[in-house]
Each structure stands twice: as structure tokens, then as C-alpha cells.
Design an enzyme around this catalytic site. Structure first.
Site, PDB file in Angstrom:
ATOM      1  N   GLU A 103       0.827  -1.197   0.000  1.00 45.33           N
ATOM      2  CA  GLU A 103       0.000   0.000   0.000  1.00 45.33           C
ATOM      3  C   GLU A 103       0.862   1.247   0.000  1.00 45.33           C
ATOM      4  O   GLU A 103       1.965   1.257   0.546  1.00 45.33           O
ATOM      5  CB  GLU A 103      -0.921  -0.009   1.227  1.00 45.33           C
ATOM      6  N   CYS A 105       3.523   8.540   0.991  1.00 45.40           N
ATOM      7  CA  CYS A 105       4.047   7.618   1.999  1.00 45.40           C
ATOM      8  C   CYS A 105       4.167   6.266   1.294  1.00 45.40           C
ATOM      9  O   CYS A 105       3.161   5.695   0.868  1.00 45.40           O
ATOM     10  CB  CYS A 105       3.071   7.559   3.168  1.00 45.40           C
ATOM     11  N   CYS A 135       6.563  -6.986   6.894  1.00 41.73           N
ATOM     12  CA  CYS A 135       7.695  -6.444   7.658  1.00 41.73           C
ATOM     13  C   CYS A 135       8.244  -7.550   8.552  1.00 41.73           C
ATOM     14  O   CYS A 135       7.489  -8.372   9.057  1.00 41.73           O
ATOM     15  CB  CYS A 135       7.228  -5.269   8.525  1.00 41.73           C
ATOM     16  N   CYS A 138       6.966  -4.865  15.908  1.00 45.58           N
ATOM     17  CA  CYS A 138       6.399  -3.825  16.761  1.00 45.58           C
ATOM     18  C   CYS A 138       4.961  -4.223  17.127  1.00 45.58           C
ATOM     19  O   CYS A 138       4.146  -4.487  16.239  1.00 45.58           O
ATOM     20  CB  CYS A 138       6.400  -2.481  16.052  1.00 45.58           C
ATOM     21  N   CYS A 164       1.791  -2.248  15.637  1.00 53.71           N
ATOM     22  CA  CYS A 164       1.712  -1.956  14.201  1.00 53.71           C
ATOM     23  C   CYS A 164       1.037  -3.084  13.427  1.00 53.71           C
ATOM     24  O   CYS A 164       1.397  -4.253  13.572  1.00 53.71           O
ATOM     25  CB  CYS A 164       3.120  -1.718  13.657  1.00 53.71           C
ATOM     26  N   CYS A 184      -0.758   5.910   9.967  1.00 55.04           N
ATOM     27  CA  CYS A 184       0.456   5.220  10.421  1.00 55.04           C
ATOM     28  C   CYS A 184       0.115   3.917  11.120  1.00 55.04           C
ATOM     29  O   CYS A 184      -0.733   3.884  12.005  1.00 55.04           O
ATOM     30  CB  CYS A 184       1.205   6.048  11.469  1.00 55.04           C
TER      31      CYS A 184
HETATM   32  N1  SAH Z   1       9.709   0.493   9.779  1.00 56.99           N
HETATM   33  C1  SAH Z   1       9.864   1.910   9.641  1.00 56.99           C
HETATM   34  C2  SAH Z   1       8.913   2.497   8.634  1.00 56.99           C
HETATM   35  C3  SAH Z   1       7.446   2.425   9.053  1.00 56.99           C
HETATM   36  S1  SAH Z   1       6.969   4.010   9.499  1.00 56.99           S
HETATM   37  C4  SAH Z   1       9.748   2.576  10.980  1.00 56.99           C
HETATM   38  O1  SAH Z   1       9.419   1.891  11.945  1.00 56.99           O
HETATM   39  O2  SAH Z   1      10.041   3.759  11.108  1.00 56.99           O
HETATM   40  C5  SAH Z   1       5.483   3.805  10.272  1.00 56.99           C
HETATM   41  C6  SAH Z   1       5.398   4.706  11.499  1.00 56.99           C
HETATM   42  O3  SAH Z   1       4.143   4.518  12.140  1.00 56.99           O
HETATM   43  C7  SAH Z   1       6.458   4.352  12.525  1.00 56.99           C
HETATM   44  O4  SAH Z   1       6.884   5.502  13.185  1.00 56.99           O
HETATM   45  C8  SAH Z   1       5.663   3.473  13.469  1.00 56.99           C
HETATM   46  O5  SAH Z   1       6.262   3.393  14.729  1.00 56.99           O
HETATM   47  C9  SAH Z   1       4.341   4.167  13.484  1.00 56.99           C
HETATM   48  N2  SAH Z   1       3.229   3.308  13.872  1.00 56.99           N
HETATM   49  C10 SAH Z   1       3.130   1.972  13.761  1.00 56.99           C
HETATM   50  N3  SAH Z   1       1.943   1.546  14.211  1.00 56.99           N
HETATM   51  C11 SAH Z   1       1.262   2.650  14.596  1.00 56.99           C
HETATM   52  C12 SAH Z   1      -0.052   2.852  15.090  1.00 56.99           C
HETATM   53  N4  SAH Z   1      -0.883   1.845  15.279  1.00 56.99           N
HETATM   54  N5  SAH Z   1      -0.428   4.128  15.360  1.00 56.99           N
HETATM   55  C13 SAH Z   1       0.410   5.167  15.124  1.00 56.99           C
HETATM   56  N6  SAH Z   1       1.657   5.020  14.652  1.00 56.99           N
HETATM   57  C14 SAH Z   1       2.071   3.774  14.383  1.00 56.99           C
END
Ligand code: SAH
Length: 346
Positions: free
Chosen positions: A94, A107, A114, A118, A121, A339
Site C-alpha cells: 500500500e 508515503c 515487515c 512492533c 503496528c 500510520c
Molecule cells: N519500519 C519503519 C517504517 C514504518 S513508518 C519505521 O518503523 O520507522 C510507520 C510509522 O508509524 C512508525 O513511526 C511506526 O512506529 C508508526 N506506527 C506503527 N503503528 C502505529 C499505530 N498503530 N499508530 C500510530 N503510529 C504507528
């Protein structure tokens, strides 16, 4: 048996020029085709109208153009657009277009799924299927640029590698894509308008610093206390904050580019004074700013956005310590485009 045709965009310009020479043609034909492939983003050899029919057929016999296809486009009430992007092997990633008053940001994804874990996420719940090729990353940007012109009457202005995947675990292809995005032979965008976001892979941050890249770096920090960070981002056990800190200091010493920390404040996890103090301390290691991002729920409530009071406590403490902080509201939540919500759900 039919031999598998090669992805023509895996070739460098020199390799393409050599290919034409080997075929008894002129090297400059390689330049023409290269321009069609990247700058003009041709989907087929037939589109290459200044190349003879015979040459187009010859290319067809040797190569494929693995162009992405936008399978589905969803538009949010706030103007955000989410593309479901089908790759040549049927897998889907996406990408998102985020419009604001002054800019349009793409984005983009760097991997299918991945490999990091985390816990907050949605993408982490898909396993990592494969890395994207440079051309598949490039195509996502082109698709969003086209949509930006069509729906928002302006070209794309910024790119963030904050879609699916961990860009630093697909380092070579991400850097090659950025090279083409910034090259006058590609999209000619300024690297200053590009941000690579990472969960923090110290070795790769140092490698980027050594290559003196010109784009921005964002780190998804979420906690500056090892124990807490490991509990929500388990890979932190292998890449502890001490190593991350050292890599970031090195990054700044080489690039003089200040770092952005992305940070969500969650109820009962990091909404304490102790957590803020640790963040303030971490921010002082290298010039940086903090983006406090709103939590986008992905499940039944294990993680919850902290109270406004807790977010204000963060904001005030950071500001008092001279650290720039912005509070970012989510966009595109109604279409699961915010995000951490990217998980190929339609
Ligand atoms: N793997 C990389 C790129 C992904 S960026 C990274 O971690 O930076 C996606 C962003 O969204 C990251 O900052 C991640 O921590 C954040 N994120 C992930 N899940 C989220 C959620 N449920 N709500 C808000 N931010 C989230």
C-alpha cells in the site's frame, strides 16, 4: 523451455547501453530507452514511439517491464488517498497520498510485510514476504504524483518511507530508488524533500552516514528506556538504545542533518514523567525534534492513546528543554491509511 525474461529496469544505464552495442545497435539507443523506462515511466515497449518497431520487438523478446498496477484507490473524507498496489508476482503493498495546505506527501512501502515485530503496528502482523525492487518503489511515487496532479492540482512535494516495511532492511533497493527519484533522469526531486523512517538499525544508519546521503532521517523511538522499548518493539533487545544513540551521533557528525523522533504516547506504557525525562535526555545526544503521533488503534485495545494531559506534559517538558516538538494528527483513518494501519485490508 522458455527462459525467464529479465526485468529491464534492473539494468543500469551503462548496462543498457552495452546491451544495444552487443545487439549491433548504437549505444545512444540505450539512453532513449532508459529515458522511457524512468523519466517517462513507460508501461510497455510499444509506448516507446521514437524506437523502431523491430527494436521494440527485440526488447520484448529479452525483457519485461514489471510495472506496478494500482488495483484499488480509496479516498478519505480528508483528501487522503490510499492505493492498493499490485506487484508483478501478485503480491500487494500500500501507499498513501497525504495532502495538507502546503504540501502533498507520498508515503511509500519498501517491503511486502515487515520482519520487525512492533506490537502496535498492523504491518507487523503480516510476515515479511519480500523486499521491493527499486522500480517498484519508484512506481509508487509516480502513481501518487499522478494522483496529486489529478485530484489536488499540484505535483507531489514530499516523500516519506513510512509505508509497509523497514527501509533499512532493504537498504540497496531503497537507496537505488531514491537515486532515481532525485536524478534528473528520473523525477528530479530534491533529496531534502525525502525522509527515510527507521525503527533504528544502527549498522545501517552508520552506513548511510558514511555515504553522506542528503535525505532526512526519522527514527520511530516510542521509548528512550530499553526495558519499555523492548516490551513494545522486541527487536530492541538486539539493537539496544546505546547502539542506536551511538549511530545517531555518528549520523549527525557526518550529515549535520537533525533527526526526527516519531513517538506515540500510550496509556500505562510511556505516559510518565520518567519516560519524558528519558526522552529529553536522548534528544540531547544529537540535534533532533520530536513528532508526537496519534495512536491509530489496530486491535481490541491492548494499546490506547494516552490522555491529552499526558501528551501536553510531553509537549511542555520538551519545549522547556528547548526541543522542537510537533503534535501530529492522524490522516486517512477512515480508510485504514494512517500510520501503522497498512495491512492490505480493503
Ligand atoms: N519500519 C519503519 C517504517 C514504518 S513508518 C519505521 O518503523 O520507522 C510507520 C510509522 O508509524 C512508525 O513511526 C511506526 O512506529 C508508526 N506506527 C506503527 N503503528 C502505529 C499505530 N498503530 N499508530 C500510530 N503510529 C504507528
Amino acid at each position: 523451455m522458455e527462459t525467464k525474461k529479465k526485468d529491464i529496469r534492473a539494468l543500469t544505464k551503462d548496462q543498457l547501453r552495452n546491451f544495444f552495442v552487443e545487439q549491433g545497435d548504437k549505444a545512444f539507443r540505450g539512453n532513449q530507452v532508459y529515458e522511457w523506462l524512468w523519466q517517462k515511466s513507460a508501461h510497455s515497449f510499444d509506448a516507446m514511439t521514437n524506437v523502431s518497431k523491430e527494436t521494440r520487438q527485440m526488447l520484448e523478446d529479452h525483457f519485461v517491464i514489471n510495472h506496478i498496477r494500482v488495483d484499488q484507490m480509496q479516498r478519505s473524507s480528508d483528501g487522503t488517498i490510499k492505493n492498493a498496489v499490485r506487484l508483478h508476482d501478485g503480491l500487494v503493498v500500500e501507499s498513501v497520498l497525504i495532502p495538507t495546505e502546503t504540501r502533498t506527501t507520498a508515503c511509500v512501502s519498501s517491503q511486502v510485510g515487515c520482519s520487525l515485530d512492533c506490537r502496535f503496528c498492523a504491518t507487523a502482523r503480516m510476515k515479511r514476504m519480500r523486499n521491493l525492487n527499486a522500480d517498484e518503489i519508484y512506481d509508487q511515487v509516480v502513481a501518487i504524483d499522478n494522483e496529486s496532479r489529478l485530484y489536488h492540482d499540484r505535483p507531489l512535494s514530499n516523500i516519506v518511507f513510512m509505508g509497509m516495511g523497514e527501509p533499512l532492511m532493504n537498504y540497496n533497493n531503497v537507496l537505488k530508488a531514491i537515486e532515481m527519484i532525485t536524478s534528473p533522469e528520473g523525477l528530479g526531486m530534491s533529496p531534502k524533500r525525502i525522509t527515510v523512517s527507521t525503527s533504528g538499525v544502527p549498522k545501517m544508519i552508520k552506513k548511510m552516514a558514511d555515504e553522506e546521503v542528503k535525505f532526512g532521517l526519522a527514527v520511530s523511538l516510542h521509548s528512550a528506556i530499553d526495558e519499555v522499548r523492548t516490551s513494545i518493539m522486541p527487536f530492541n533487545a538486539n539493537f539496544p538504545l546505546k547502539d542506536l544513540r551511538e549511530a545517531l551521533e555518528y549520523w549527525y557528525s557526518k550529515t549535520k542533518n537533525r533527526i526526527t523522533y516519531e513517538y506515540v504516547v500510550w496509556k500505562g506504557i510511556n505516559d510518565t514523567q520518567e519516560a519524558v525525562d528519558a526522552l529529553v535526555k536522548f534528544c540531547k545526544f544529537a540535534p533532533s525534534k520530536v513528532n508526537l503521533i496519534e495512536y491509530n488503534p489496530i486491535d481490541d485495545g491492548e494499546f490506547q492513546q494516552a490522555s491529552d494531559a499526558a501528551v501536553s506534559m510531553y509537549q511542555n517538558t520538551l519545549e522547556r528543554n528547548g526541543i522542537t516538538v510537533t503534535v501530529r494528527r492522524s490522516r486517512g483513518k477512515d480508510i485504514d491509511a494512517a500510520c501503522g494501519q497498512l495491512a492490505n485490508k480493503q
